[in-house]
Design a protein around this motif. Structure first.
Motif, PDB file in Angstrom:
ATOM      1  N   ALA A 266       4.822   4.573 -18.051  1.00  0.00           N
ATOM      2  CA  ALA A 266       3.958   4.175 -17.446  1.00  0.00           C
ATOM      3  C   ALA A 266       2.420   4.411 -17.264  1.00  0.00           C
ATOM      4  CB  ALA A 266       4.686   3.482 -16.025  1.00  0.00           C
ATOM      5  N   LEU A 267       2.736   5.779 -16.491  1.00  0.00           N
ATOM      6  CA  LEU A 267       1.782   6.913 -15.638  1.00  0.00           C
ATOM      7  C   LEU A 267       0.491   6.677 -17.181  1.00  0.00           C
ATOM      8  CD1 LEU A 267       0.526   8.645 -13.570  1.00  0.00           C
ATOM      9  CD2 LEU A 267       2.053  10.706 -14.588  1.00  0.00           C
ATOM     10  N   HIS A 268       1.267   6.581 -17.865  1.00  0.00           N
ATOM     11  CA  HIS A 268       0.492   7.005 -18.676  1.00  0.00           C
ATOM     12  C   HIS A 268      -0.680   6.358 -20.064  1.00  0.00           C
ATOM     13  CE1 HIS A 268       0.222   8.812 -23.467  1.00  0.00           C
ATOM     14  NE2 HIS A 268      -1.154   8.663 -23.043  1.00  0.00           N
ATOM     15  N   GLY A 269       0.423   4.629 -18.761  1.00  0.00           N
ATOM     16  CA  GLY A 269      -0.709   3.206 -20.048  1.00  0.00           C
ATOM     17  C   GLY A 269      -1.906   3.625 -18.949  1.00  0.00           C
ATOM     18  N   SER A 270      -1.422   3.582 -17.223  1.00  0.00           N
ATOM     19  CA  SER A 270      -2.552   3.189 -16.378  1.00  0.00           C
ATOM     20  C   SER A 270      -1.785   4.156 -14.807  1.00  0.00           C
ATOM     21  CB  SER A 270      -3.006   1.970 -16.107  1.00  0.00           C
ATOM     22  OG  SER A 270      -3.461   1.501 -14.890  1.00  0.00           O
TER      23      SER A 270
ATOM     24  N   ALA B 203      -2.165   1.206 -12.689  1.00  0.00           N
ATOM     25  CA  ALA B 203      -1.329   0.111 -12.428  1.00  0.00           C
ATOM     26  C   ALA B 203       0.450   0.669 -12.362  1.00  0.00           C
ATOM     27  CB  ALA B 203      -0.876  -0.468 -14.354  1.00  0.00           C
ATOM     28  N   ALA B 204       0.845   1.768 -12.379  1.00  0.00           N
ATOM     29  CA  ALA B 204       1.994   2.671 -12.642  1.00  0.00           C
ATOM     30  C   ALA B 204       2.294   2.771 -10.834  1.00  0.00           C
ATOM     31  CB  ALA B 204       1.742   4.124 -12.811  1.00  0.00           C
ATOM     32  N   ARG B 205       1.416   3.312 -10.090  1.00  0.00           N
ATOM     33  CA  ARG B 205       0.829   3.303  -8.297  1.00  0.00           C
ATOM     34  C   ARG B 205       1.486   1.664  -7.768  1.00  0.00           C
ATOM     35  NH1 ARG B 205      -3.178   6.130  -8.354  1.00  0.00           N
ATOM     36  NH2 ARG B 205      -2.426   7.475  -7.747  1.00  0.00           N
ATOM     37  N   THR B 206       0.889   0.918  -8.359  1.00  0.00           N
ATOM     38  CA  THR B 206       1.066  -0.319  -8.265  1.00  0.00           C
ATOM     39  C   THR B 206       2.439  -1.137  -8.143  1.00  0.00           C
ATOM     40  OG1 THR B 206      -1.546  -0.862  -8.645  1.00  0.00           O
ATOM     41  CG2 THR B 206       0.018  -2.626  -8.837  1.00  0.00           C
ATOM     42  N   VAL B 207       3.146  -0.753  -9.325  1.00  0.00           N
ATOM     43  CA  VAL B 207       4.484  -0.904  -9.217  1.00  0.00           C
ATOM     44  C   VAL B 207       5.699   0.266  -8.395  1.00  0.00           C
ATOM     45  CG1 VAL B 207       4.127  -2.379 -11.597  1.00  0.00           C
ATOM     46  CG2 VAL B 207       4.970   0.051 -11.569  1.00  0.00           C
ATOM     47  N   GLY B 208       4.997   0.903  -7.648  1.00  0.00           N
ATOM     48  CA  GLY B 208       5.873   2.244  -7.113  1.00  0.00           C
ATOM     49  C   GLY B 208       5.843   3.435  -7.504  1.00  0.00           C
ATOM     50  N   ILE B 209       5.317   3.410  -8.685  1.00  0.00           N
ATOM     51  CA  ILE B 209       6.022   4.567  -8.926  1.00  0.00           C
ATOM     52  C   ILE B 209       5.104   5.488  -8.306  1.00  0.00           C
ATOM     53  CG2 ILE B 209       5.431   6.561 -11.395  1.00  0.00           C
ATOM     54  CD1 ILE B 209       5.897   3.610 -12.187  1.00  0.00           C
ATOM     55  N   ASP B 210       5.508   7.258  -7.391  1.00  0.00           N
ATOM     56  CA  ASP B 210       4.862   7.869  -7.359  1.00  0.00           C
ATOM     57  C   ASP B 210       4.335   9.348  -8.023  1.00  0.00           C
ATOM     58  OD1 ASP B 210       4.439  10.324  -6.031  1.00  0.00           O
ATOM     59  OD2 ASP B 210       6.073  10.690  -4.640  1.00  0.00           O
TER      60      ASP B 210
END
Length: 318
Positions: A193-197, A200-207
């Motif tokens: 997900a981080l690789h994609g964006s 967007a990754a931060r938006t869905v709660g990924i540290d």
């Protein structure tokens, strides 16, 4: 990645390791096979960093150097067994990666590439200049791991090439299994997900910072283990193992085979390990031909060899 796909890939790797010796005409090819396995292991670490998490490193050979010199320095100055020294090298590499990764991974693009390049250069300079400990440019000897002698005592007569082929093959299978399990884990999904964006990754709660650091540390451990295997296999090591060109070779292998594919990374490692041997017939034009092949692959198969070929075959089938 489905469970079925994961086990198919693991089975392919096991089958290749087991079957390839049938086609070896001499013992020399066992050594070449072991070198391919070592390179493939380090490249799998870059697949996790670049292919999964979308981060770049041009200094990853520095971690290979830490792993390699741990197998020489720890037995010499700490009295550790070479196997324990390799584990210590992996721990040190992971710790160094965690320490430098926090500030470095805040950078993006070519800033990140230059920062990681600087780390690799620093490791090379330290290994070259600290002559009293590392032997400087002349390198230093690495003690034998002793496992082959143990097998001989148990009645299993095996040559050095065969031993290292089997040993490195087993470590590679374990490395592939870990990487494929990581890909299907929550951490692996967060990396992709981080690789994609990142946004967007931060938006869905990924540290984002934590996931980047995890990828960097894991890939550093892979490089360190590969460096240790190289040192133990050769019985001698020089600062070249941490050099800039080794880092470029690792990235080239990953990109050539397919930076998002474990099997692709192994294919890239095999090709760039074998190709220089094949191209010696071109004498002084060897590097020119190798460069032309690399450029051609990147133009016509931009996703890497294995993913591009698989995509075209799939499209043809459809």
């Amino acid at each position: 990645m489905t469970t079925r796909s994961k086990w198919i890939q693991i089975a392919i790797v096991i089958a290749l390791v087991a079957v390839l010796p049938v086609f070896f005409p001499s013992g020399y090819y066992y050594r070449v096979g072991a070198l391919i396995f070592v390179n493939a292991l380090s490249v799998i670490g870059l697949v996790i960093l670049i292919g999964y998490a979308g981060q770049i490193s041009l200094g990853h050979a520095g971690f290979a150097g830490i792993g390699a010199y741990s197998c020489a320095l720890a037995p010499e100055y700490l009295g550790l067994h070479p196997a324990l020294a390799a584990i210590l090298g992996a721990v040190i590499s992971g710790g160094v990666a965690a320490l430098i990764g926090r500030p470095i991974l805040k950078l993006k693009g070519y800033y990140l590439a230059v920062a990681t390049l600087g780390f690799g250069i620093l490791v090379t300079l330290a290994l070259t200049n600290e002559r009293q400990f590392t032997g400087g440019p002349d390198g230093m000897a690495v003690p034998d791991i002793g496992l082959r002698g143990l097998l001989r005592d148990l009645g299993w007569k095996i040559s050095g090439g065969e031993f290292w082929y089997g040993f490195c093959g087993i470590v590679l299978v374990i490395g592939v299994w870990i990487a494929l399990n990581l890909a299907s884990s929550p951490t692996g999904r967060a990396m992709r997900a981080l690789h994609g964006s990142e946004v967007a990754a931060r938006t869905v709660g990924i540290d984002v910072a934590r996931v980047k650091l995890q990828a960097f540390v894991i890939s550093a451990v892979y490089a360190s283990v590969a460096g240790s295997l190289l040192a133990l296999q050769n019985g001698f090591i020089t600062p070249d193992v941490a050099g800039f060109m080794h880092s470029i070779e690792m990235v080239s292998m990953a990109v050539l085979g397919g930076v998002g594919s474990i099997l692709g990374a192994m294919l890239g490692a095999a090709i760039l390990t074998l190709l220089p041997q094949v191209l010696t017939v071109f004498a002084e034009y060897e590097q020119l031909v190798l460069g032309a092949i690399m450029i051609s692959v990147m133009i016509f198969l931009p996703r890497g060899l294995l993913p591009s070929i698989a995509a075209r075959l799939k499209g043809r089938d459809e």
